[in-house]
Design a protein around this motif. Structure first.
Motif, PDB file in Angstrom:
ATOM      1  N   PHE A   1       1.977  -2.812   5.588  1.00 41.38           N
ATOM      2  CA  PHE A   1       1.202  -1.619   5.277  1.00 41.38           C
ATOM      3  C   PHE A   1      -0.018  -1.451   6.180  1.00 41.38           C
ATOM      4  O   PHE A   1      -0.800  -0.536   5.988  1.00 41.38           O
ATOM      5  CB  PHE A   1       0.746  -1.665   3.824  1.00 41.38           C
ATOM      6  N   LEU A   2      -0.189  -2.330   7.157  1.00 42.27           N
ATOM      7  CA  LEU A   2      -1.408  -2.300   7.961  1.00 42.27           C
ATOM      8  C   LEU A   2      -1.169  -2.093   9.452  1.00 42.27           C
ATOM      9  O   LEU A   2      -2.125  -1.900  10.198  1.00 42.27           O
ATOM     10  CB  LEU A   2      -2.201  -3.608   7.764  1.00 42.27           C
TER      11      LEU A   2
ATOM     12  N   ASP B   1       9.962   1.467  -0.467  1.00 48.34           N
ATOM     13  CA  ASP B   1       9.704   0.596   0.670  1.00 48.34           C
ATOM     14  C   ASP B   1      10.289  -0.799   0.469  1.00 48.34           C
ATOM     15  O   ASP B   1      10.547  -1.509   1.438  1.00 48.34           O
ATOM     16  CB  ASP B   1       8.195   0.487   0.911  1.00 48.34           C
TER      17      ASP B   1
ATOM     18  N   THR C   1       2.548   6.778   3.686  1.00 48.26           N
ATOM     19  CA  THR C   1       2.966   5.763   2.717  1.00 48.26           C
ATOM     20  C   THR C   1       1.928   4.668   2.546  1.00 48.26           C
ATOM     21  O   THR C   1       2.228   3.616   1.991  1.00 48.26           O
ATOM     22  CB  THR C   1       4.309   5.140   3.137  1.00 48.26           C
ATOM     23  N   GLN C   2       0.711   4.886   3.031  1.00 54.19           N
ATOM     24  CA  GLN C   2      -0.331   3.865   2.965  1.00 54.19           C
ATOM     25  C   GLN C   2      -1.524   4.377   2.167  1.00 54.19           C
ATOM     26  O   GLN C   2      -1.947   5.523   2.339  1.00 54.19           O
ATOM     27  CB  GLN C   2      -0.791   3.484   4.379  1.00 54.19           C
TER      28      GLN C   2
ATOM     29  N   THR D   1      -4.461   3.581   2.742  1.00 49.19           N
ATOM     30  CA  THR D   1      -5.580   3.754   3.668  1.00 49.19           C
ATOM     31  C   THR D   1      -5.458   5.023   4.516  1.00 49.19           C
ATOM     32  O   THR D   1      -6.453   5.483   5.066  1.00 49.19           O
ATOM     33  CB  THR D   1      -5.684   2.560   4.623  1.00 49.19           C
ATOM     34  N   ARG D   2      -4.241   5.545   4.671  1.00 48.96           N
ATOM     35  CA  ARG D   2      -3.971   6.727   5.521  1.00 48.96           C
ATOM     36  C   ARG D   2      -4.373   6.495   6.975  1.00 48.96           C
ATOM     37  O   ARG D   2      -4.604   7.445   7.725  1.00 48.96           O
ATOM     38  CB  ARG D   2      -4.696   7.964   4.997  1.00 48.96           C
TER      39      ARG D   2
ATOM     40  N   GLN E   1      -9.482  -1.293   7.591  1.00 44.00           N
ATOM     41  CA  GLN E   1      -8.759  -0.477   6.608  1.00 44.00           C
ATOM     42  C   GLN E   1      -8.907  -1.101   5.225  1.00 44.00           C
ATOM     43  O   GLN E   1      -9.179  -0.435   4.240  1.00 44.00           O
ATOM     44  CB  GLN E   1      -7.275  -0.410   6.954  1.00 44.00           C
TER      45      GLN E   1
ATOM     46  N   ASN F   1      -6.599  -5.224  11.717  1.00 45.42           N
ATOM     47  CA  ASN F   1      -7.306  -4.852  10.488  1.00 45.42           C
ATOM     48  C   ASN F   1      -8.772  -5.247  10.560  1.00 45.42           C
ATOM     49  O   ASN F   1      -9.633  -4.560  10.012  1.00 45.42           O
ATOM     50  CB  ASN F   1      -6.645  -5.506   9.275  1.00 45.42           C
TER      51      ASN F   1
ATOM     52  N   GLY G   1       0.820  -1.183   0.000  1.00 42.03           N
ATOM     53  CA  GLY G   1       0.000   0.000   0.000  1.00 42.03           C
ATOM     54  C   GLY G   1       0.847   1.222   0.000  1.00 42.03           C
ATOM     55  O   GLY G   1       0.397   2.282   0.347  1.00 42.03           O
ATOM     56  N   GLU G   2       2.099   1.098  -0.358  1.00 40.51           N
ATOM     57  CA  GLU G   2       2.985   2.242  -0.277  1.00 40.51           C
ATOM     58  C   GLU G   2       2.627   3.239  -1.364  1.00 40.51           C
ATOM     59  O   GLU G   2       2.513   2.913  -2.521  1.00 40.51           O
ATOM     60  CB  GLU G   2       4.430   1.781  -0.449  1.00 40.51           C
ATOM     61  N   THR G   3       2.435   4.485  -0.960  1.00 39.96           N
ATOM     62  CA  THR G   3       2.004   5.480  -1.926  1.00 39.96           C
ATOM     63  C   THR G   3       3.150   6.085  -2.694  1.00 39.96           C
ATOM     64  O   THR G   3       2.969   6.627  -3.763  1.00 39.96           O
ATOM     65  CB  THR G   3       1.281   6.640  -1.219  1.00 39.96           C
TER      66      THR G   3
END
Length: 636
Positions: free
Chosen positions: A537-538, A160, A545-546, A548-549, A599, A594, A27-29
């Motif tokens: 990422f969770l 990442d 960097t996610q 989901t923020r 998320q 989670n 999920g890295e942005t």
């Protein structure tokens, strides 16, 4: 599974004929966007290749393989790819590879490798006489440059993978490079500090910050592909021989891209087609065909027609709506691969292969936009068993965790990973927190609309105060669209009005990076068979960097829950004295966290499929799903 599109997978799915290797992009942005149309907007409309759907063969020859891409071909840059490209495994090459998608990884550009006793330093003896597509010789300096670009170039979206929470090559960090300075991010990397070295022209070495069991798996991924040293100047300390867009895109005489794969890039039009030709000086055996043409065909049904009519040689992504399970005949098993035939309604018989994918399909919520009550209502309204059986037609396993069943952490000798996965979801077996004590909290093989209404009412919603949300699905993906459609009618009774929109996959990734969607459907395929590939990422690290923020300022999150999952990761997974048992416990805490935070809402773990005509001699890929067509031949 048919119609699957993953963050990791799209790059090679549309190219190498697999659903593979980006991202465990997780999920890295990232923090950059390519300057040359990162959303594919300058490359045409992403239509059906201008051939009316199933006519022109895009310049086919007797020995040119005809493939299909499902969306605009956005970039050739391996470090910028978040699901944007076609044929990557054909023109790029990393130091290690998953030969025909099988693991463990094998040396590709290396003759041999070794690891130090402390598990930190990896040394590779590189092949000699290997030539880039531009005629220059491959050396260790090229590997140093390519790894440094991945870690520090302004265009890298995959940092990442090399300086993140899992495989971390040692490097210096400067908090003053971040904003605010006391919050460590991937941007605090000090350029030039990465612990990579060209010991000599044919010896490449790097040193990790801490041991990581999947290091060789990680560097086999597409993001670690080797480019000629100083190709572009987006990295401090390198001026660059070409401008970024000239090397990777269509500016001027571009692309001037030079890789190490068996095929080289001849021409490229982002919205319609990319053409590759055999590279005569390829270091390995083959290729046995003259070239490959990838034509963009966004419509799933059009892809099926093109393939059925013989205008495409391989079909990787049959829409679920077009797939008929009874038309499959399995003749043999090769490990976990099943091979046989598929017969279309008109009697056309083609070769068929399937394999359980290391993939999870799920819904991603932007927690800056979507309250927890709404996210929980989605979970209560969903029935994963129903989706697996009726949307995916039995070719998927119901998804209750983000980690797929095969690599799911197990705690008890004699209990398999899949058994642990199922028992934990069904009854809370080996649960680590109160959130998972009774198993999946939103109904195992059950839709619980009363609970969905109750959680919304508790949050202040009702018939006269409804919640509106827009869900985004990948253009042409009938499975994702069907999941949202099934939820749409159920959520109405829980005071949620959901609008469904479509967008191209590459555009969805760009929008996820910028954070302008509320909920979208996606899938993720593993770069290595370890839970940390996804769960990094969770746990609640850096929200920037996610996708989901989760945990960002202003996001809808429970600070105590975030502290629980973050502490589990930092103290039980990432600690110097971590054991496999403590890591497994951390993974379970994050999975249950989670569940509590919703998320990402898992739907299924699909089966990957391939269809190919009888005149195509190709092997069904393995579980890692990467495959290069250097051994493929055409008999026509």
């Amino acid at each position: 599974m048919p119609d699957d599109r993953t963050r990791r997978g799209f790059l090679t799915a549309v190219g190498a004929g697999t659903v593979t290797a980006l991202a465990g992009c997780g999920g890295e942005t990232g923090d950059t966007t390519p300057s040359d149309g990162g959303d594919g907007s300058d490359g045409g409309d992403g239509g059906d290749g201008g051939d009316g759907g199933d006519g022109s063969d895009g310049g086919a020859g007797e020995s040119v393989l005809q493939m299909m891409a499902t969306g605009s071909i956005q970039t050739l840059d391996p470090i910028n790819a978040k699901g944007s490209g076609a044929g990557y495994d054909q023109y790029g090459r990393s130091i290690m590879e998953f030969r025909n998608g099988l693991y463990p990884p094998e040396p590709a550009l290396a003759e041999d490798y070794s690891m130090s006793e402390d598990g930190l330093t990896y040394t590779f003896t590189l092949k000699q006489g290997v030539t880039f597509h531009d005629g220059t010789e491959f050396t260790a300096q090229d590997a140093v440059y390519s790894f440094r670009r991945l870690a520090g170039a302004e265009n890298s979206r995959n940092r990442d993978d090399i300086i993140g929470e899992t495989m971390t090559i040692d490097h210096e960090r400067d908090p003053e490079r971040t904003d605010p300075p006391d919050e460590a991010t991937l941007a605090d990397y000090v350029p030039g500090s990465l612990a990579v070295e060209a010991v000599d022209d044919y010896t490449f070495e790097f040193t990790l910050r801490s041991p990581f069991q999947y290091t060789l798996f990680q560097i086999a991924g597409g993001a670690f592909a080797i480019l000629p040293e100083n190709s572009v100047g987006d990295l401090e300390g390198y001026d660059g021989e070409y401008s970024y867009n000239e090397f990777f895109s269509t500016e001027g005489d571009g692309p001037t891209y030079a890789g190490l794969g068996p095929f080289q890039v001849d021409s490229w039009t982002k919205g319609s087609q990319i053409q590759l030709s055999a590279f005569d000086d390829y270091y390995g055996e083959g290729p046995q065909i003259d070239g490959i043409t990838y034509t963009v065909v966004t419509s799933g049904n059009t892809r099926v027609r093109r393939f059925q009519n013989g205008n495409a040689d391989i079909l990787e992504d049959m829409p679920t709506s077009a797939f008929t399970p009874d038309s499959v005949s399995i003749d043999e098993s090769q490990g976990n691969r099943e091979i046989g035939t598929y017969t279309f309604d008109d009697g056309t018989e083609v070769n068929y292969g399937q394999i359980p994918a290391l993939t999870t399909e799920y819904l991603v919520f932007n927690t800056l936009e979507v309250p927890i009550a709404v996210r929980k209502a989605f979970a209560y309204a969903m029935n994963q068993h129903d989706i697996a059986e009726n949307v995916y037609k039995g070719l998927a396993k119901p998804g209750y965790h983000i980690t797929p069943p095969a690599p799911y952490p197990t705690f008890e000798e004699g209990v398999t990973s899949t058994e642990t996965y199922d028992r934990h979801a069904e009854s809370g077996y080996q649960s680590a927190t109160e959130y998972g004590a009774d198993g999946y909290p939103y109904g195992y093989d059950d839709t619980q609309l009363d609970e969905a209404r109750a959680v919304m009412e508790e949050a202040g919603y009702g018939e006269n105060d409804r919640y509106s949300i827009t869900a985004t699905t990948i253009t042409g993906n009938s499975a994702y669209a069907s999941v949202f459609t099934r939820l749409q009618s159920k959520l109405r009774s829980a005071y949620i009005d959901m609008n469904i929109e479509e967008s191209e996959f590459g555009t969805i990734i760009s929008r996820a990076i910028s954070g302008d969607m509320e909920v979208f459907a996606l899938g993720d395929g593993m770069e290595y068979p370890g839970p940390q590939n996804f769960l990094r990422f969770l746990f609640g690290g850096n929200p920037a960097t996610q996708f989901t923020r989760w945990g960002a300022e202003g996001s809808f999150h429970d600070p105590e829950l975030r502290e629980t999952t973050t502490q589990a990761w930092q103290e039980n997974y990432a600690a110097d004295d971590a054991t496999q048992e403590s890591r497994n416990r951390a993974f379970q805490v994050v999975e249950e966290g989670n569940w509590a935070s919703v998320q990402e809402l898992p739907t299924v773990h699909p089966v990957a499929q391939r269809f190919w005509h009888s005149d195509v001699d190709v092997e069904m890929y393995g579980v890692m799903e990467n495959q290069t067509f250097d051994e493929l031949s055409l008999n026509r």
